[in-house]
Design a protein around this motif. Structure first.
Motif, short mmCIF file in Angstrom:
data_model
loop_
_atom_site.label_atom_id
_atom_site.label_comp_id
_atom_site.label_asym_id
_atom_site.label_seq_id
_atom_site.Cartn_x
_atom_site.Cartn_y
_atom_site.Cartn_z
N ALA A 250 0.55 -1.04 0.01
CA ALA A 250 -0.16 -0.27 0.25
C ALA A 250 0.76 1.14 -0.18
N VAL A 251 -0.09 2.46 -0.74
CA VAL A 251 0.94 3.65 -0.33
C VAL A 251 -0.36 4.74 0.34
N THR A 252 0.89 5.52 1.60
CA THR A 252 -0.77 5.85 2.26
C THR A 252 -0.93 7.14 1.85
N VAL A 253 -2.37 7.74 1.87
CA VAL A 253 -1.71 9.44 1.82
C VAL A 253 -2.80 9.39 2.90
N ARG A 254 -2.05 11.15 3.24
CA ARG A 254 -2.77 11.52 4.61
C ARG A 254 -3.42 12.87 4.21
N VAL A 255 -4.91 12.68 4.21
CA VAL A 255 -5.72 13.95 4.03
C VAL A 255 -6.24 14.81 5.83
N LEU A 256 -6.16 16.16 5.91
CA LEU A 256 -6.15 16.54 7.10
C LEU A 256 -7.24 17.82 6.65
N LEU A 267 -17.33 14.56 10.95
CA LEU A 267 -17.09 14.39 9.59
C LEU A 267 -16.00 13.78 9.15
N GLY A 268 -15.06 13.11 9.77
CA GLY A 268 -14.24 11.92 9.27
C GLY A 268 -15.18 11.06 8.44
N ARG A 269 -15.76 10.21 9.00
CA ARG A 269 -16.57 9.58 8.44
C ARG A 269 -17.53 10.02 7.40
N ALA A 270 -17.99 10.77 7.31
CA ALA A 270 -18.49 11.10 6.32
C ALA A 270 -17.13 11.85 5.13
N LEU A 271 -16.15 12.05 5.38
CA LEU A 271 -15.40 12.17 4.08
C LEU A 271 -15.00 11.10 3.61
N ARG A 272 -14.51 9.88 4.74
CA ARG A 272 -14.49 8.22 4.08
C ARG A 272 -15.53 7.44 3.24
#
Length: 302
Positions: A250-256, A267-272
């Motif tokens: 895997a290549v893990t990309v992070r979003v803030l 908001l984290g659940r909705a964004l996922r």
């Protein structure tokens, strides 16, 4: 006989009554002055906290619920002022009472000595209570947390339901109510103060084109930030933090996403969910964990 005794001691009685009246008047005036000083200090504490908060928020360019914060600061200041006024009342009128006893001819030396011994014994026996009380005072003055905040206080992690000078009540995720003594809280993490970050990490398949994936993710989070149901809760537009991990296929990309305090989880659940739909439409594959071979496969490869 009574008249003779009164005539002989009238001057002393009048002098004593005047002294007692003076002590009472001085105690009442002093209590009123101390109360006004405490109120002024409480208001100044609230105003200084508001100025400090505005300065910090200006550097971060973060909006916030100012009305709710001012109400919380006002309630905290009123609580602290009430406690300090109670202590001041006890001390001032206690001294006045002992002084009046001296005026009526009672020897206050043994009383003071006995009070000192009793106070020392109580002090040794109630060290933990005094520690809880002082910790609660400093906690309120410094606004470390309040009712409704989600905090991590060590073993107890959850939502604060009540705060007193002695204990803090914390409701955990399973519904259990923790009663934590303020003196036992060595460190606390407040997850609901000023602002918060929703952190979403996307494990992409190792074969995915990263530039293409970032374009898809950026479009998806831009759409999310403009959604009328989520936009009021977002303080700053979502940002791709970059690649934060490579491994296990895997290549893990992070979003803030910087959010209103307390909104980071929803908001984290909705964004996922939104990102999952966007990546499915664009054909961006999510990584599957690489499992070790077992049984016959492991024997043959060996």
């Amino acid at each position: 006989m009574v008249a003779n005794w009164f005539n002989e001691n009238s001057s002393a009685l009048i002098s004593g009554a005047i002294n007692i009246a003076i002590v009472i008047v001085v105690a009442v005036i002093l209590r009123a002055l101390v109360g006004r000083v405490i109120d002024q200090l409480a208001r100044r504490m609230v105003s200084s906290r508001e100025r400090l908060h505005r300065t910090k928020m200006a550097t971060r360019i973060v909006k916030s619920a100012d009305q709710a914060r001012r109400e919380r600061q006002r309630q905290r200041a009123e609580t602290i002022a009430s406690v300090l006024k109670s202590v001041a009342t006890f001390v001032i009128f206690g001294i006045a009472f002992v002084t009046i006893l001296g005026q009526v001819g009672i020897n206050i030396g043994p009383i003071i000595a006995s009070a000192g011994v009793v106070g020392l014994a109580i002090g040794f026996g109630a060290q933990s209570l005094v520690q809880d009380f002082l910790s609660g005072m400093f906690m309120m003055m410094e606004d470390q947390y309040g009712v409704g905040d989600v905090i991590d206080a060590g073993d107890a992690v959850g939502t604060v339901e009540a705060v007193t000078l002695r204990i803090t009540k914390i409701r955990d995720l399973n519904g259990g109510l923790w009663h934590v003594r303020n003196g036992e809280i060595m460190r606390v993490c407040n997850m609901n103060q000023d602002w918060a970050n929703a952190v979403v990490e996307l494990p992409l398949d190792y074969t995915v084109d990263i530039d293409h994936a970032k374009d898809v993710i950026q479009r998806s989070i831009d759409e999310f930030a403009e959604h009328p149901a989520y936009a009021p809760k977002i303080l700053e537009r979502p940002d791709i933090n970059g690649v934060v991990g490579i491994g296990n296929g895997a290549v893990t990309v992070r979003v803030l996403v910087t959010t209103q305090p307390g909104e980071q989880w929803s908001l984290g659940r909705a964004l996922r969910e939104h990102l999952k739909s966007g990546m499915d439409e664009a054909g961006v594959k999510v990584a599957y964990p690489v499992l070790p071979l077992t049984g016959a496969g492991a024997t043959q490869s060996g």
